[in-house]
Design a protein around this motif. Sequence first.
Motif, PDB file in Angstrom:
ATOM      1  N   SER A 154       0.834  -1.211   0.000  1.00  0.00           N
ATOM      2  CA  SER A 154       0.000   0.000   0.000  1.00  0.00           C
ATOM      3  C   SER A 154       0.863   1.253   0.000  1.00  0.00           C
ATOM      4  CB  SER A 154      -0.899   0.035   1.245  1.00  0.00           C
ATOM      5  OG  SER A 154      -1.575   1.277   1.293  1.00  0.00           O
ATOM      6  N   ARG A 181      -1.005   4.141  -0.119  1.00  0.00           N
ATOM      7  CA  ARG A 181      -2.154   5.044   0.065  1.00  0.00           C
ATOM      8  C   ARG A 181      -1.866   6.041   1.187  1.00  0.00           C
ATOM      9  NH1 ARG A 181      -6.864   5.256   2.966  1.00  0.00           N
ATOM     10  NH2 ARG A 181      -6.263   3.520   4.313  1.00  0.00           N
ATOM     11  N   ARG A 183      -2.553   5.258   5.068  1.00  0.00           N
ATOM     12  CA  ARG A 183      -2.650   3.791   5.046  1.00  0.00           C
ATOM     13  C   ARG A 183      -2.502   3.171   6.440  1.00  0.00           C
ATOM     14  NH1 ARG A 183       3.292   1.885   3.056  1.00  0.00           N
ATOM     15  NH2 ARG A 183       4.403   3.144   4.564  1.00  0.00           N
ATOM     16  N   ALA A 232      -1.143   0.117   6.587  1.00  0.00           N
ATOM     17  CA  ALA A 232      -0.068  -0.851   6.342  1.00  0.00           C
ATOM     18  C   ALA A 232       1.048  -0.859   7.393  1.00  0.00           C
ATOM     19  CB  ALA A 232       0.531  -0.607   4.948  1.00  0.00           C
ATOM     20  N   PRO A 277      -3.056  -5.057   1.178  1.00  0.00           N
ATOM     21  CA  PRO A 277      -4.483  -4.901   1.450  1.00  0.00           C
ATOM     22  C   PRO A 277      -5.277  -5.354   0.230  1.00  0.00           C
ATOM     23  CG  PRO A 277      -3.614  -2.811   0.701  1.00  0.00           C
ATOM     24  CD  PRO A 277      -2.465  -3.796   0.666  1.00  0.00           C
ATOM     25  N   TYR A 284      -4.677  -8.154   4.395  1.00  0.00           N
ATOM     26  CA  TYR A 284      -5.603  -7.517   5.339  1.00  0.00           C
ATOM     27  C   TYR A 284      -6.611  -6.703   4.552  1.00  0.00           C
ATOM     28  CZ  TYR A 284      -2.515  -3.501   4.549  1.00  0.00           C
ATOM     29  OH  TYR A 284      -1.779  -2.510   3.962  1.00  0.00           O
ATOM     30  N   GLY A 287     -11.083  -5.394   4.666  1.00  0.00           N
ATOM     31  CA  GLY A 287     -12.390  -5.394   5.311  1.00  0.00           C
ATOM     32  C   GLY A 287     -12.807  -6.824   5.569  1.00  0.00           C
ATOM     33  N   ILE A 288     -13.996  -7.154   5.090  1.00  0.00           N
ATOM     34  CA  ILE A 288     -14.556  -8.461   5.434  1.00  0.00           C
ATOM     35  C   ILE A 288     -13.724  -9.621   4.914  1.00  0.00           C
ATOM     36  CG2 ILE A 288     -16.121  -8.618   3.441  1.00  0.00           C
ATOM     37  CD1 ILE A 288     -18.256  -9.593   5.534  1.00  0.00           C
TER      38      ILE A 288
END
Length: 200
Positions: A21, A23, A26, A28, A91, A122, A124-125
């Motif tokens: 990542s 971002r 982030r 991370a 992610p 890693y 969300g769901i």
Amino acid sequence: MDTTNAAQAAAPLTLALVVASDREGRFAPVVADWFRTRVAERADFELTVVDLAEVSLPTTLSHDPGPEVRAELARVTPVLEAADAYVVLTPEYNHSFPASLKNLVDRHYTEWRAKPVGFVSYGGISGGIRAVEQLRQVYAEMHAVTVRDGVVLPNVHGQFEDGLLKDPTGPEAGAKLMLDQLAWWGRALKDAKAVRPYAV
Ligand SMILES: Cc1cc2nc3c(=O)[nH]c(=O)nc-3n(C[C@H](O)[C@H](O)[C@H](O)COP(=O)(O)O)c2cc1C
């Protein structure tokens, strides 16, 4: 085994951690710090890091990339080349992995070859499992070997408190299995390449 070969067999493998990542804001680094501690507990790996937030590579691929891109690659490529094994820490974005990671993969080829790759994912769901399954296809094209086990962290933001996992049992077990598998493959492939270079 003579003493030189025995010393080489005992020497740690170089494990390159690729932090995917880049971002802004982030999560991370939290996951990466936790994972770095897991590696530091072991004697069989020396860790190097390619953090894509600290790498500036345009997505435009070019045969003549110019001095800035060449300088950037000169920082990154030798780290990938020197690695005996990789862990990609990624992610999931829209059921896949970040563009920053694809850009890094596409800019290298021989560096990944005949080496094992493990994943810490890693999100969300899903915990990033869809990103990882896609990465297995990508790394097969790179002639890399992806290991079965890894770390999957669903709903990752809620799993950590003050940088520590609230319940580390599953992730620690996954990290151990993955690192054991990377150590086996990394050593086996390194030994094999010393006898018979991978040239297929
Ligand atoms: C553009 C975008 C798309 C996302 N898509 C997914 C997804 O498909 N599945 C999922 O589990 N999480 C998804 N997420 C949640 C991220 O995995 C989560 O925010 C994670 O913290 C992102 O990693 P980073 O903060 O290190 O960049 C998405 C997040 C972003 C920003």
